[in-house]
Design a protein around this motif. Structure first.
Motif, PDB file in Angstrom:
ATOM      1  N   LEU A  11      -0.400 -32.395 -18.991  1.00  0.00           N
ATOM      2  CA  LEU A  11       1.018 -32.113 -18.757  1.00  0.00           C
ATOM      3  C   LEU A  11       1.176 -30.878 -17.876  1.00  0.00           C
ATOM      4  CD1 LEU A  11       2.167 -32.694 -22.443  1.00  0.00           C
ATOM      5  CD2 LEU A  11       2.473 -34.267 -20.514  1.00  0.00           C
TER       6      LEU A  11
ATOM      7  N   TYR B 241       0.092 -38.339 -23.819  1.00  0.00           N
ATOM      8  CA  TYR B 241      -0.432 -36.970 -23.757  1.00  0.00           C
ATOM      9  C   TYR B 241       0.367 -36.033 -24.664  1.00  0.00           C
ATOM     10  CZ  TYR B 241      -3.404 -38.175 -19.775  1.00  0.00           C
ATOM     11  OH  TYR B 241      -4.370 -38.725 -18.953  1.00  0.00           O
ATOM     12  N   ILE B 242       1.666 -36.256 -24.733  1.00  0.00           N
ATOM     13  CA  ILE B 242       2.501 -35.433 -25.615  1.00  0.00           C
ATOM     14  C   ILE B 242       2.081 -35.637 -27.061  1.00  0.00           C
ATOM     15  CG2 ILE B 242       4.844 -35.124 -26.519  1.00  0.00           C
ATOM     16  CD1 ILE B 242       5.852 -35.835 -23.671  1.00  0.00           C
ATOM     17  N   GLN B 243       1.874 -36.889 -27.430  1.00  0.00           N
ATOM     18  CA  GLN B 243       1.445 -37.182 -28.795  1.00  0.00           C
ATOM     19  C   GLN B 243       0.087 -36.551 -29.091  1.00  0.00           C
ATOM     20  OE1 GLN B 243       4.438 -38.174 -30.336  1.00  0.00           O
ATOM     21  NE2 GLN B 243       2.952 -39.301 -31.581  1.00  0.00           N
TER      22      GLN B 243
ATOM     23  N   ILE C  32       5.479 -27.925 -28.833  1.00  0.00           N
ATOM     24  CA  ILE C  32       5.484 -29.344 -28.482  1.00  0.00           C
ATOM     25  C   ILE C  32       5.692 -30.251 -29.691  1.00  0.00           C
ATOM     26  CG2 ILE C  32       2.985 -29.753 -28.679  1.00  0.00           C
ATOM     27  CD1 ILE C  32       3.374 -31.332 -25.941  1.00  0.00           C
TER      28      ILE C  32
ATOM     29  N   GLU D 279       2.518 -40.147 -20.019  1.00  0.00           N
ATOM     30  CA  GLU D 279       3.051 -38.842 -20.396  1.00  0.00           C
ATOM     31  C   GLU D 279       3.319 -38.783 -21.895  1.00  0.00           C
ATOM     32  OE1 GLU D 279       6.075 -36.486 -18.026  1.00  0.00           O
ATOM     33  OE2 GLU D 279       7.346 -37.228 -19.654  1.00  0.00           O
ATOM     34  N   ARG D 280       3.906 -39.822 -22.421  1.00  0.00           N
ATOM     35  CA  ARG D 280       4.210 -39.842 -23.861  1.00  0.00           C
ATOM     36  C   ARG D 280       2.934 -39.795 -24.692  1.00  0.00           C
ATOM     37  NH1 ARG D 280       8.544 -43.972 -26.745  1.00  0.00           N
ATOM     38  NH2 ARG D 280       8.788 -42.753 -28.667  1.00  0.00           N
TER      39      ARG D 280
ATOM     40  N   ARG E 163       0.127 -32.714 -29.646  1.00  0.00           N
ATOM     41  CA  ARG E 163       0.648 -32.239 -30.933  1.00  0.00           C
ATOM     42  C   ARG E 163      -0.494 -31.881 -31.880  1.00  0.00           C
ATOM     43  NH1 ARG E 163       6.177 -33.670 -31.093  1.00  0.00           N
ATOM     44  NH2 ARG E 163       6.729 -35.428 -29.748  1.00  0.00           N
TER      45      ARG E 163
ATOM     46  N   TRP F 143      11.000 -37.125 -28.041  1.00  0.00           N
ATOM     47  CA  TRP F 143      11.037 -38.036 -26.899  1.00  0.00           C
ATOM     48  C   TRP F 143      12.273 -38.925 -27.007  1.00  0.00           C
ATOM     49  CZ3 TRP F 143       7.811 -38.939 -22.646  1.00  0.00           C
ATOM     50  CH2 TRP F 143       8.066 -40.112 -21.936  1.00  0.00           C
TER      51      TRP F 143
ATOM     52  N   PHE G 289      -2.855 -30.908 -23.639  1.00  0.00           N
ATOM     53  CA  PHE G 289      -1.701 -30.357 -22.917  1.00  0.00           C
ATOM     54  C   PHE G 289      -2.032 -30.089 -21.456  1.00  0.00           C
ATOM     55  CE2 PHE G 289       1.270 -27.041 -21.604  1.00  0.00           C
ATOM     56  CZ  PHE G 289       2.481 -27.568 -22.054  1.00  0.00           C
TER      57      PHE G 289
ATOM     58  N   PHE H  18      11.095 -35.002 -21.294  1.00  0.00           N
ATOM     59  CA  PHE H  18      10.139 -33.895 -21.344  1.00  0.00           C
ATOM     60  C   PHE H  18      10.354 -32.945 -20.170  1.00  0.00           C
ATOM     61  CE2 PHE H  18       6.050 -31.791 -20.568  1.00  0.00           C
ATOM     62  CZ  PHE H  18       5.825 -31.246 -21.836  1.00  0.00           C
TER      63      PHE H  18
END
Length: 205
Positions: free
Chosen positions: A23, A9-11, A60, A6-7, A14, A65, A20, A71
């Motif tokens: 997520l 994908y968040i990065q 985002i 998950e982290r 961005r 984090w 995204f 999240f």
């Protein structure tokens, strides 16, 4: 989805909005169940859900984090605030004191939330069909106090933990635990005191 995944994908999201989608796919069922339960009208609920994810995607880069559940708490806070705004625009300022019905159809996640709540909290002597159980749960939850109703909804329809709910509602975990415990006790007592027919009839008044 694992926290590390998950982290990542968040990065990636961005810099590349296409990331995204991972997520979105992961959180859509939970956000859908929560918003669909809280908002009257399928089209309005679907519009809000779309706005929630669009806002999350656009913001985002501002997300920080902090832990593996941060999240989810951030996303549900966006959803919670958007629902409040929706009812304010409809001149329903006291949203948490308004009895809401999500419509005649229920999502699979909503049914699962009601089933989990029934299994854990109520434990009726006789098994009920899934649809009957869901309808009874909706009606019973609407009889709770506004705060307990919101905590129960986030816990069982949103799938959030007490810590995450505390962050969304800006309360401490002990207060959330107290509302959850008392809310479940209220549901047990009211379920035991009423027949399924009485519950549904009162919800339709």
């Amino acid at each position: 989805m694992q926290p590390q995944e998950e982290r990542r994908y968040i990065q990636q999201a961005r810099g590349d909005p296409r990331a995204f989608v991972h997520l979105y796919d992961h959180y859509f069922p939970r956000i859908h169940a929560y918003v669909r339960y809280r908002v009257h009208g399928q089209q309005d609920a679907e519009d809000i859900i779309a706005e929630v994810f669009l806002k999350a995607m656009r913001r985002i880069r501002s997300f920080e984090w902090r832990h593996e559940n941060s999240f989810a708490a951030w996303l549900f806070r966006i959803a919670h605030n958007r629902i409040v705004d929706y009812y304010r625009r409809r001149e329903q300022v006291e949203i948490v004191e308004t009895a809401l019905n999500p419509g005649t159809s229920a999502s699979d996640n909503g049914s699962k939330g009601a089933a989990a709540l029934t299994s854990w909290a109520l434990r009726p002597e006789e098994a009920l069909t899934r649809q009957e159980t869901f309808q009874q749960m909706k009606a019973l939850i609407e009889t709770l106090s506004p705060r307990r109703r919101e905590v129960i909804t986030l816990r069982f329809f949103g799938g959030l933990r007490n810590k995450e709910i505390a962050g969304i509602l800006e309360l401490d975990e002990r207060t959330i635990a107290s509302h959850l415990s008392r809310g479940l006790r209220d549901l047990r007592d009211r379920y035991a005191a009423q027949t399924p027919l009485q519950i549904v009839e009162e919800a339709n008044v």
